[in-house]
Scaffold this motif. Structure first.
Motif, short mmCIF file in Angstrom:
data_model
loop_
_atom_site.label_atom_id
_atom_site.label_comp_id
_atom_site.label_asym_id
_atom_site.label_seq_id
_atom_site.Cartn_x
_atom_site.Cartn_y
_atom_site.Cartn_z
N ILE A 90 -17.85 -47.65 20.07
CA ILE A 90 -16.87 -47.16 19.09
C ILE A 90 -16.61 -45.68 19.30
CG2 ILE A 90 -16.42 -46.81 16.63
CD1 ILE A 90 -17.79 -49.53 16.23
N LYS A 91 -15.36 -45.35 19.44
CA LYS A 91 -14.98 -43.98 19.73
C LYS A 91 -14.45 -43.32 18.47
CE LYS A 91 -11.71 -41.50 22.39
NZ LYS A 91 -10.33 -41.77 22.47
N LYS A 92 -14.91 -42.11 18.25
CA LYS A 92 -14.47 -41.36 17.07
C LYS A 92 -13.67 -40.18 17.58
CE LYS A 92 -17.65 -38.95 14.66
NZ LYS A 92 -18.70 -38.66 13.67
N GLY A 93 -12.49 -39.98 17.04
CA GLY A 93 -11.78 -38.80 17.51
C GLY A 93 -10.30 -38.83 17.16
N THR A 120 -9.72 -41.05 13.93
CA THR A 120 -9.48 -42.48 14.06
C THR A 120 -10.68 -43.08 14.79
OG1 THR A 120 -8.15 -41.91 15.97
CG2 THR A 120 -6.96 -42.72 14.03
N TYR A 121 -11.03 -44.26 14.38
CA TYR A 121 -12.09 -45.00 15.07
C TYR A 121 -11.43 -46.08 15.90
CZ TYR A 121 -15.56 -42.78 12.05
OH TYR A 121 -16.36 -41.87 11.42
N THR A 122 -11.81 -46.16 17.16
CA THR A 122 -11.28 -47.23 18.00
C THR A 122 -12.43 -47.87 18.76
OG1 THR A 122 -10.75 -45.45 19.54
CG2 THR A 122 -8.89 -46.48 18.43
N ILE A 123 -12.23 -49.13 19.14
CA ILE A 123 -13.28 -49.82 19.89
C ILE A 123 -12.94 -49.78 21.38
CG2 ILE A 123 -14.42 -52.04 20.28
CD1 ILE A 123 -14.13 -52.58 17.30
#
Lengths: 593, 150
Positions: free
Chosen positions: A590-593, A537-540
């Motif tokens: 932007i966080k990927k995980g 999931t990508y989150t800001i």
């Protein structure tokens, strides 16, 4: 610089041309024709195209030789040419800021060039330039002063093994064919370089096609063949064109065709274009393809050396193997055997690619430590990330984990580690590469390329791929890992040809060294490397987001919302997980995980 | 068409009866293998069409359907794969609105094909647009090239 001899060599392999080599050459030609310049340099200045010297990532590479003294420039664009001509060629002052740096030297330092020794030096479209450097001397020597048996003996004692993958001793192969009864025999050069991630055959043919032709004629003389074929991929248009030209030039010089070099021996070579089937790298499939059929392998024995093309004794040698021959004959078997290890003699060309700083074509003595290749020649990992694994041998090979970086690179050691030397592809992977995804990638390849003849390969690879797809999609089930393992062993044991027998290697080797990563996918539905889309999931991160709107602009799904200068948000239901925002964001928000 | 087929037939007779060479010549001349052409050869040579199709479907080089005016070849070799070729392909398919399972736009202006490896791994990821090789491709640059061709 009025009385100096000036040579300008521009790298014109596929890499060089893609980087603008053609434009650089014409820029040089134009500049040198310009008024005032032509008078000063006329007659003793010439521009040449040369093949790949290995360091394609730095293209366009240009050598300027003034009275033999070489200066190499990197990243040359056409608009830089006029300064080089004015300052270097006319005034003798090299343009220091464009000259290659220390890393260019370290890239070459640990290499030992045999096959590639003339690549990047000779003009591949001019037979004279190869002959000036001793080209075709070996052929003359063999034809005028050696018997076929003596020639075979030289190759046998050099310890040269097939460079296409299987590593069978070349001299022995020739001997089998020589001893096979019959007058009609064939020699085939296998230039159907199908392994993704390997391009040594293309570079050798593009850089020095005559070395392959010379090697073929010597081989044909040794085994007693009068007809030869080069089976080459249609995907390599430049290599095909240069080879065609080289064959014509060799014929004109009497080095190919009837009565070669004035002797009784006759041999000619025809080009056969491969139509795009990986399995045709397999000897018997390749033969079927030359005969105009579907390229399906058959059971061996009889081996091609007894019954090959149109039922006649046939030898199939890989491009790199053949390109070694002239140098071995010229310098002696002992000279060649000094490189390498006890059982793996000589040098091997590798295509060093992937997440490596100095990506390119390298030639090293067999037995060199993997560490030396990755860190000394390759200059380490791109972006200074951590090394995870080195994939060798393409779809038939496996992954060597970072902990084993001290392993010697030779036929035996790599086999012990569950991989192979293969044709010489070496893809470096870092911590952002997912090993399950890599295994799936190779299975997609072999599954599509399986010819369909044997059930274990045709259906087995399909099932393996299905399981891997399910795991990377986050639908992995308990027991999947064990199933992968046992099915892999079955496919390996029960397939007829090399393709099926080695297809499970990428799965088995990643299972052996990276089992935890498989387990994370199956049990925790997590991709530790952050590659498998469905598990991401990508989150800001609000605290880092400046509201610059860049991410929203590049988002192809319009899944990012937010006012200018205020933190943005990703609507998860719409997000297609393409990663475009992640790459664009300059603030690491932007966080990927 | 007839004329070209006659020419191909002539070279074939000199070439050890090689069906692959015929198909390569047809593909080269017409950009794909028209059914009529295969039937023409089948009759002239008295070889069943199934044999032609069997070979045509075996090798990746042959296409049974007409292809686009512009051919975008994306390399899917290992080096290109780890350097993000999948992302390039998905952005291409989106930009050109090519439905899944197809490779050519409806107006036959573009065909996107994947190939195993073009052997230019040190400048990965690689895209070939109408036979011109582009190294170190990014989605941005690729979209610019595509829009220029549109």
């Amino acid at each position: 610089m009025e009385n100096s001899t000036i040579l300008i060599k521009v790298c014109m392999g596929t890499g060089g041309i893609a980087a603008g080599g053609t434009e650089v050459i014409s820029a040089f030609e134009k500049e040198l024709q310009a008024e005032g310049i032509s008078a000063a340099v006329e007659k003793h200045c010439s521009v040449h195209k040369v093949g790949c010297r290995g360091f394609c990532a730095r293209d366009v590479l240009v050598d300027v030789l003034i009275d033999g003294e070489k200066t190499t420039y990197e990243y040359i664009k056409p608009d830089m040419v006029s300064r080089i001509v004015k300052e270097h060629i006319l005034q003798g002052e090299a343009v220091q800021e464009w000259v290659v740096k220390d890393d260019y030297r370290t890239f070459h330092e640990k290499q030992r060039k045999v096959v590639l020794s003339d690549c990047g030096e000779v003009d591949p479209e001019d037979i004279g330039s190869y002959m000036e450097r001793g080209g075709y001397d070996a052929l003359r020597k063999v034809l005028t002063s050696m018997t076929p048996e003596e020639t075979i003996e030289v190759i046998k004692s050099s310890g040269l093994r097939g460079r296409g993958g299987a590593g069978f001793p070349t001299g022995l192969k020739w001997e089998f064919a020589r001893r096979a009864p019959g007058d009609t025999k064939y020699l085939i050069c296998n230039a159907d370089e199908g392994d993704p991630g390997a391009f040594m055959d293309r570079s050798i043919i593009e850089g020095n096609p005559h070395s392959v032709i010379e090697g073929m004629v010597i081989g044909a003389f040794s085994m007693g063949a009068h007809r030869g074929y080069v089976y080459i991929r249609a995907e390599y248009p430049l290599a095909v064109e240069r080879l065609r030209l080289a064959l014509e030039q060799a014929r004109k010089k009497g080095l190919l065709g009837e009565h070669i070099a004035g002797t009784e021996f006759s041999f000619d070579i025809k080009i056969k274009l491969g139509a795009g089937a990986f399995v045709c790298g397999e000897e018997t499939a390749l033969i079927a393809s030359i005969e105009g059929k579907r390229g399906m392998p058959r059971a061996k024995p009889p081996f091609p050396a007894q019954k090959g093309l149109w039922g006649k004794p046939t030898v199939i040698n890989n491009v790199e193997t053949l390109a070694n021959i002239p140098y071995i004959v010229r310098n002696g078997a002992g000279w060649f055997a000094q490189f390498g290890t006890e059982r793996s003699k000589g040098t091997k060309v590798f295509a060093l690619t992937g997440k490596i700083k100095n990506s390119g074509l390298i030639e090293v003595p067999l037995g060199i430590r993997l560490h030396e290749i990755v860190h000394d020649i390759g200059g380490g990992i791109e972006g200074d990330r951590k090394l995870k694994a080195v994939q060798t041998g393409g779809p038939s090979g496996g992954c060597i984990p970072a902990e084993m970086i001290e392993i010697p690179v030779d036929y035996e050691s790599l086999a012990e580690a569950g991989s192979i030397v293969g044709s010489g592809g070496m893809v470096v992977m870092d911590e952002t590469d997912c090993m399950v995804n890599i295994a799936k990638y190779f299975l997609e390849f072999t599954q599509a390329e399986s010819c369909g003849k044997c059930v274990p390969c045709r259906i087995g690879t399909k099932r393996l791929l299905e399981i891997l797809t399910r795991i990377t999609d986050g639908r992995g089930r308990p027991g999947d890992i064990e199933l992968l393992e046992s099915l892999s062993n079955d496919v390996r044991a029960a397939s007829l040809c090399g393709l099926g027998q080695t297809a499970p290697n990428p799965v088995l080797s990643t299972l052996r060294y990276f089992k935890a990563e498989y387990e994370a996918h199956v049990h925790e539905k997590r991709c530790p490397a952050g590659v498998c889309k469905n598990l991401l999931t990508y989150t800001i991160l609000e605290e880092f987001c400046t509201g610059c709107t860049m991410c929203a602009r590049v988002c192809p799904a319009n899944a990012i919302v937010g006012e200018r200068k205020t933190p943005h948000r990703i609507i998860q239901d719409i997000c297609i997980k393409c990663g475009a925002c992640f790459e664009t964001c300059k603030f690491k928000a932007i966080k990927k995980g | 068409m007839q004329e070209r087929l006659e020419e191909i037939l002539k070279t074939y007779q000199e070439d050890e009866g090689n069906i692959i060479s015929i198909l390569q010549d047809i593909e080269e001349s017409f950009g794909y293998l028209p059914e009529d052409a295969i039937e023409w050869f089948s009759e002239r040579l008295d070889v069943p069409p199934a044999k032609f199709f069997g070979i045509a479907t075996f090798y990746a080089q042959f296409h049974l359907k007409p292809r686009g005016e512009n051919i975008i070849t994306t390399c899917c070799g290992t080096a290109c794969h780890v350097k993000g070729s999948e992302r390039l392909i998905s952005s291409l398919m989106r930009e050109l609105q090519i439905p899944t399972g197809e490779d050519t736009t409806e107006d036959r202006k573009f065909t996107v094909e994947r190939v195993n490896c073009v052997g230019a791994c040190s400048i990965a990821p690689v895209v070939i647009i109408n036979k011109e090789v582009y190294g170190k491709m990014t989605a941005d640059r690729l979209m610019k090239e595509i829009r220029r061709l549109k």
